[in-house]
Design a protein around this motif. Structure first.
Motif, short mmCIF file in Angstrom:
data_model
loop_
_atom_site.label_atom_id
_atom_site.label_comp_id
_atom_site.label_asym_id
_atom_site.label_seq_id
_atom_site.Cartn_x
_atom_site.Cartn_y
_atom_site.Cartn_z
N LYS A 1 0.83 -1.20 0.00
CA LYS A 1 0.00 0.00 0.00
C LYS A 1 0.87 1.26 0.00
O LYS A 1 0.58 2.22 -0.71
N GLY A 2 1.91 1.24 0.81
CA GLY A 2 2.82 2.38 0.85
C GLY A 2 3.53 2.57 -0.49
O GLY A 2 3.63 3.69 -1.00
N LEU A 3 4.01 1.48 -1.06
CA LEU A 3 4.77 1.59 -2.31
C LEU A 3 3.88 2.02 -3.48
O LEU A 3 4.28 2.83 -4.31
N ARG B 1 1.65 8.46 -6.82
CA ARG B 1 1.83 9.89 -6.58
C ARG B 1 2.95 10.47 -7.45
O ARG B 1 2.82 11.57 -7.98
N ARG B 2 4.05 9.73 -7.59
CA ARG B 2 5.13 10.25 -8.43
C ARG B 2 4.66 10.38 -9.88
O ARG B 2 4.99 11.35 -10.56
N GLU C 1 1.75 10.98 -10.80
CA GLU C 1 0.87 12.14 -10.88
C GLU C 1 1.64 13.46 -10.80
O GLU C 1 1.47 14.33 -11.64
N ALA D 1 1.10 3.75 -3.24
CA ALA D 1 0.78 5.17 -3.01
C ALA D 1 1.94 6.06 -3.48
O ALA D 1 1.73 7.11 -4.09
N MET D 2 3.16 5.63 -3.20
CA MET D 2 4.34 6.40 -3.61
C MET D 2 4.46 6.49 -5.12
O MET D 2 4.61 7.58 -5.70
#
Lengths: 215, 215
Positions: B95-97, B103-104, B106, B99-100
């Protein structure tokens, strides 16, 4: 898994680092900290770039070496791995709404302050956008950032006239990002909300008096 | 709760709307759609502003009337409310990865294309940033956006030389945002990745041939 096995690479003066430090404090988690000295350019070192190719703080490194960058992604990991005292919401609806308000605080507030700073400060010439690539400063963005931050204060004040916290009835990650934005704007752009924004002032008083605000 | 009880306000030509439509298609969810005609300025109508004060599409409206704006927040709601075929990851680490990486894609890709468009198109004069406030176009941002998009292509190609999908071994929301960015750059800024970016081309072929890409 104990939070002792994590490492947070951060900088004491970095507002993005502070977002994560406050998040940890609110959850009651103590994570070993590693300081990256931005003044000395340590974020550009080969060692740190191997951890975070965008050369920004903070980065959370897990026990197995996995590096998670980007504040909302770090928050997501922490809230999933340590679900107690959730700051991202309990139900699907709350999770969606907190994600929305946290993001608005970031895009309309935090990012606007950051854009003003990066396009103004002499030491950031050629580094107007954080990341692996160099971009020249655009002076017109400084003026626009000031406008954006003022509009953010007005919108935040209006919102906080309707609800006690940014995302609604409860303290959440959205309050953290909004608090750090208000402090960052004051420190870096000498911009503060006008005295007549009473809802914003009332909220700021409450949020900045929580012990986590010192993080 | 049946997805029939939701409503997605969107525009067929809006790349942000497409991110959510692809997300829904990948999850096998059918949600009633309501078109907002951006050409006619329907996003500025009082009725729509009551749903989304930022006057942007898409917005997801739940059965109880709750309106969730911002693409990552809508994705978050959908992946929580309908956990099957998760696109945001199964474990805290995933989930963290995801999301990262989402986001990048985007911030470095999608947002760069959008900035180029909003500062260039004559019809967006005075509306250089989406949202409730008006901002003048800054021509220097058009040129900078082109640079940023080119750098995004280079970084994406490098990443996809190491892993099959943007966030790693599996298709995720990060691929959706990257795909929409590539198509948006081609359509709106006439920018495409150079032929020698073979890893990016291989990935694009795979991703754009999934049935969801037509959404």
């Amino acid at each position: 898994m104990s939070p002792d096995t994590l490492k947070l690479y951060h900088s004491p003066a970095s507002p993005n680092s502070r977002r994560v430090r406050i998040f940890l404090a609110e959850k009651g988690l103590t994570v070993p900290l590693v300081v990256i000295d931005l003044g000395k350019g340590e974020q550009h070192s080969e060692a740190y770039r191997a951890i975070n190719p965008r050369r920004v703080v903070p980065t959370l490194v897990l026990e197995d070496g996995t590096a998670i960058g980007e504040v909302p992604a770090i928050m997501r990991y922490l809230d999933e791995a340590y679900p107690e005292r959730s700051l991202l919401g309990a139900t699907p609806k709350d999770k969606g709404l907190i994600a929305m308000w946290e993001r608005r605080a970031e895009l309309e507030g935090f990012a606007a302050v950051m854009e003003g700073v990066r396009n103004r400060v002499a030491g950031l010439k050629g580094r107007a956008i954080a990341g692996p690539h160099d971009y020249e400063q655009i002076p017109a963005l400084v003026e626009r950032s000031v406008l954006r931050v003022k509009n953010f204060f007005a919108d935040l004040n209006e919102r906080l006239g309707q609800v006690p916290f940014v995302a609604g009835e409860r303290y959440s990650a959205a309050d953290i990002t909004a608090l750090v934005t208000v402090d960052f704007a004051a420190k870096a752009l000498e911009l503060s909300a006008p005295a007549e924004y009473v809802a914003l002032k009332r909220w700021y008083e409450v949020i900045s008096n929580r012990p986590s605000a010192a993080a």
